[in-house]
Design a protein around this motif. Structure first.
Motif, PDB file in Angstrom:
ATOM      1  N   ALA A   2     -26.422 -30.152  12.319  1.00 36.56           N
ATOM      2  CA  ALA A   2     -27.626 -30.977  12.213  1.00 36.56           C
ATOM      3  C   ALA A   2     -28.018 -31.129  10.753  1.00 36.56           C
ATOM      4  CB  ALA A   2     -28.767 -30.354  13.000  1.00 36.56           C
ATOM      5  N   TYR A   3     -28.813 -32.142  10.482  1.00 32.18           N
ATOM      6  CA  TYR A   3     -29.324 -32.379   9.143  1.00 32.18           C
ATOM      7  C   TYR A   3     -30.833 -32.189   9.127  1.00 32.18           C
ATOM      8  CZ  TYR A   3     -24.744 -34.431   8.573  1.00 32.18           C
ATOM      9  OH  TYR A   3     -23.402 -34.622   8.542  1.00 32.18           O
ATOM     10  N   ASP A   4     -31.348 -31.807   8.000  1.00 30.62           N
ATOM     11  CA  ASP A   4     -32.747 -31.552   7.722  1.00 30.62           C
ATOM     12  C   ASP A   4     -33.191 -30.196   8.256  1.00 30.62           C
ATOM     13  OD1 ASP A   4     -35.048 -32.055   6.365  1.00 30.62           O
ATOM     14  OD2 ASP A   4     -36.023 -32.992   8.070  1.00 30.62           O
ATOM     15  N   ASP A  35     -36.598 -21.355  14.827  1.00 31.52           N
ATOM     16  CA  ASP A  35     -36.166 -21.864  13.515  1.00 31.52           C
ATOM     17  C   ASP A  35     -34.641 -21.972  13.497  1.00 31.52           C
ATOM     18  OD1 ASP A  35     -36.167 -22.769  10.908  1.00 31.52           O
ATOM     19  OD2 ASP A  35     -36.435 -20.786  10.026  1.00 31.52           O
ATOM     20  N   VAL A  36     -34.098 -22.616  14.515  1.00 26.66           N
ATOM     21  CA  VAL A  36     -32.642 -22.704  14.625  1.00 26.66           C
ATOM     22  C   VAL A  36     -32.055 -23.658  13.580  1.00 26.66           C
ATOM     23  CG1 VAL A  36     -32.521 -24.537  16.364  1.00 26.66           C
ATOM     24  CG2 VAL A  36     -30.789 -22.746  16.339  1.00 26.66           C
ATOM     25  N   LEU A  37     -32.841 -24.621  13.114  1.00 28.94           N
ATOM     26  CA  LEU A  37     -32.393 -25.535  12.059  1.00 28.94           C
ATOM     27  C   LEU A  37     -32.816 -24.956  10.715  1.00 28.94           C
ATOM     28  CD1 LEU A  37     -33.359 -28.950  13.667  1.00 28.94           C
ATOM     29  CD2 LEU A  37     -31.154 -27.784  13.707  1.00 28.94           C
ATOM     30  N   ASN A  38     -32.165 -23.882  10.316  1.00 30.65           N
ATOM     31  CA  ASN A  38     -32.609 -23.115   9.143  1.00 30.65           C
ATOM     32  C   ASN A  38     -31.629 -23.159   7.975  1.00 30.65           C
ATOM     33  OD1 ASN A  38     -30.611 -21.589  10.273  1.00 30.65           O
ATOM     34  ND2 ASN A  38     -31.811 -19.742  10.486  1.00 30.65           N
ATOM     35  N   SER A  39     -30.883 -24.235   7.858  1.00 30.07           N
ATOM     36  CA  SER A  39     -29.977 -24.432   6.721  1.00 30.07           C
ATOM     37  C   SER A  39     -28.939 -23.317   6.589  1.00 30.07           C
ATOM     38  CB  SER A  39     -30.756 -24.568   5.406  1.00 30.07           C
ATOM     39  OG  SER A  39     -31.527 -25.735   5.427  1.00 30.07           O
ATOM     40  N   THR A  40     -28.380 -22.887   7.704  1.00 30.06           N
ATOM     41  CA  THR A  40     -27.325 -21.874   7.676  1.00 30.06           C
ATOM     42  C   THR A  40     -26.029 -22.451   8.232  1.00 30.06           C
ATOM     43  OG1 THR A  40     -27.916 -21.048   9.874  1.00 30.06           O
ATOM     44  CG2 THR A  40     -28.903 -19.929   7.980  1.00 30.06           C
ATOM     45  N   ILE A  41     -24.959 -21.782   7.896  1.00 28.14           N
ATOM     46  CA  ILE A  41     -23.661 -22.031   8.513  1.00 28.14           C
ATOM     47  C   ILE A  41     -23.268 -20.705   9.125  1.00 28.14           C
ATOM     48  CG2 ILE A  41     -21.243 -22.600   8.124  1.00 28.14           C
ATOM     49  CD1 ILE A  41     -22.174 -24.377   5.809  1.00 28.14           C
ATOM     50  N   SER A  42     -23.172 -20.668  10.449  1.00 26.60           N
ATOM     51  CA  SER A  42     -22.924 -19.386  11.109  1.00 26.60           C
ATOM     52  C   SER A  42     -21.928 -19.510  12.248  1.00 26.60           C
ATOM     53  CB  SER A  42     -24.240 -18.794  11.621  1.00 26.60           C
ATOM     54  OG  SER A  42     -24.734 -19.564  12.690  1.00 26.60           O
ATOM     55  N   GLU A  43     -21.397 -18.371  12.615  1.00 26.77           N
ATOM     56  CA  GLU A  43     -20.493 -18.202  13.746  1.00 26.77           C
ATOM     57  C   GLU A  43     -21.147 -17.199  14.674  1.00 26.77           C
ATOM     58  OE1 GLU A  43     -16.841 -16.938  11.980  1.00 26.77           O
ATOM     59  OE2 GLU A  43     -16.636 -18.763  10.825  1.00 26.77           O
ATOM     60  N   LEU A  59     -29.523 -26.299   1.920  1.00 22.34           N
ATOM     61  CA  LEU A  59     -30.416 -27.408   1.550  1.00 22.34           C
ATOM     62  C   LEU A  59     -30.385 -28.560   2.542  1.00 22.34           C
ATOM     63  CD1 LEU A  59     -29.690 -27.385  -2.265  1.00 22.34           C
ATOM     64  CD2 LEU A  59     -31.540 -26.228  -1.036  1.00 22.34           C
ATOM     65  N   GLY A  60     -30.620 -28.248   3.800  1.00 23.87           N
ATOM     66  CA  GLY A  60     -30.773 -29.284   4.809  1.00 23.87           C
ATOM     67  C   GLY A  60     -29.603 -29.450   5.752  1.00 23.87           C
ATOM     68  N   TYR A  61     -28.457 -28.881   5.444  1.00 23.86           N
ATOM     69  CA  TYR A  61     -27.303 -28.985   6.325  1.00 23.86           C
ATOM     70  C   TYR A  61     -27.242 -27.708   7.155  1.00 23.86           C
ATOM     71  CZ  TYR A  61     -22.409 -28.946   7.766  1.00 23.86           C
ATOM     72  OH  TYR A  61     -21.264 -28.890   8.499  1.00 23.86           O
ATOM     73  N   ASP A  62     -27.118 -27.814   8.464  1.00 20.76           N
ATOM     74  CA  ASP A  62     -27.093 -26.653   9.346  1.00 20.76           C
ATOM     75  C   ASP A  62     -25.911 -26.790  10.304  1.00 20.76           C
ATOM     76  OD1 ASP A  62     -29.066 -24.317  10.245  1.00 20.76           O
ATOM     77  OD2 ASP A  62     -28.112 -25.166  12.009  1.00 20.76           O
ATOM     78  N   SER A  63     -25.035 -25.800  10.318  1.00 21.92           N
ATOM     79  CA  SER A  63     -23.866 -25.826  11.187  1.00 21.92           C
ATOM     80  C   SER A  63     -23.696 -24.438  11.796  1.00 21.92           C
ATOM     81  CB  SER A  63     -22.626 -26.218  10.384  1.00 21.92           C
ATOM     82  OG  SER A  63     -21.482 -26.177  11.206  1.00 21.92           O
ATOM     83  N   ASP A  64     -23.889 -24.330  13.091  1.00 19.63           N
ATOM     84  CA  ASP A  64     -23.853 -23.042  13.767  1.00 19.63           C
ATOM     85  C   ASP A  64     -22.963 -23.102  14.998  1.00 19.63           C
ATOM     86  OD1 ASP A  64     -25.878 -21.874  12.031  1.00 19.63           O
ATOM     87  OD2 ASP A  64     -27.268 -23.201  13.052  1.00 19.63           O
TER      88      ASP A  64
END
Length: 104
Positions: A2-4, A35-43, A59-64
């Motif tokens: 997601a973005y933002d 706060d799932v859209l928290n600018s993290t990249i996680s597994e 900074l706005g990109y979130d990939s989980d």
């Protein structure tokens, strides 16, 4: 993806449900349920994904990646996903599911 995503700004969630069962929040130690859209990249797991460079805030990109096992129904034939953001606009960039089936 997601973005933002804004770290520390609550009010966003990601839920899923399967065929008539109650919705389940997609959350883990890295992604709080509000706060799932928290600018993290996680597994799946308790630590952020190992990356190079290892930026803490994207900074706005979130990939989980979430483990759906606790909310899946055996024999289910439907999956619904709901992204909610009460305080910010959010854009879903991609959604995918990988399923491993076992025959009993």
């Amino acid at each position: 993806m997601a973005y933002d995503g804004d770290r520390g700004r609550s009010g966003d969630s990601l839920m899923f449900s399967t065929g008539g069962r109650p919705s389940v929040a997609l959350t883990d130690p890295v992604n709080p349920s509000d706060d799932v859209l928290n600018s993290t990249i996680s597994e799946p797991g308790e630590a952020p994904a190992a990356r190079v460079p290892a930026c803490v805030n994207t900074l706005g990109y979130d990939s989980d990646v979430f483990d759906l096992r606790r909310g899946l129904r055996h024999g289910g034939d439907q999956l619904a996903v709901r992204l909610v953001s009460h305080r910010d606009a959010a854009w879903a960039g991609a959604l995918f599911a990988a399923v491993d089936t076992r025959k009993k």
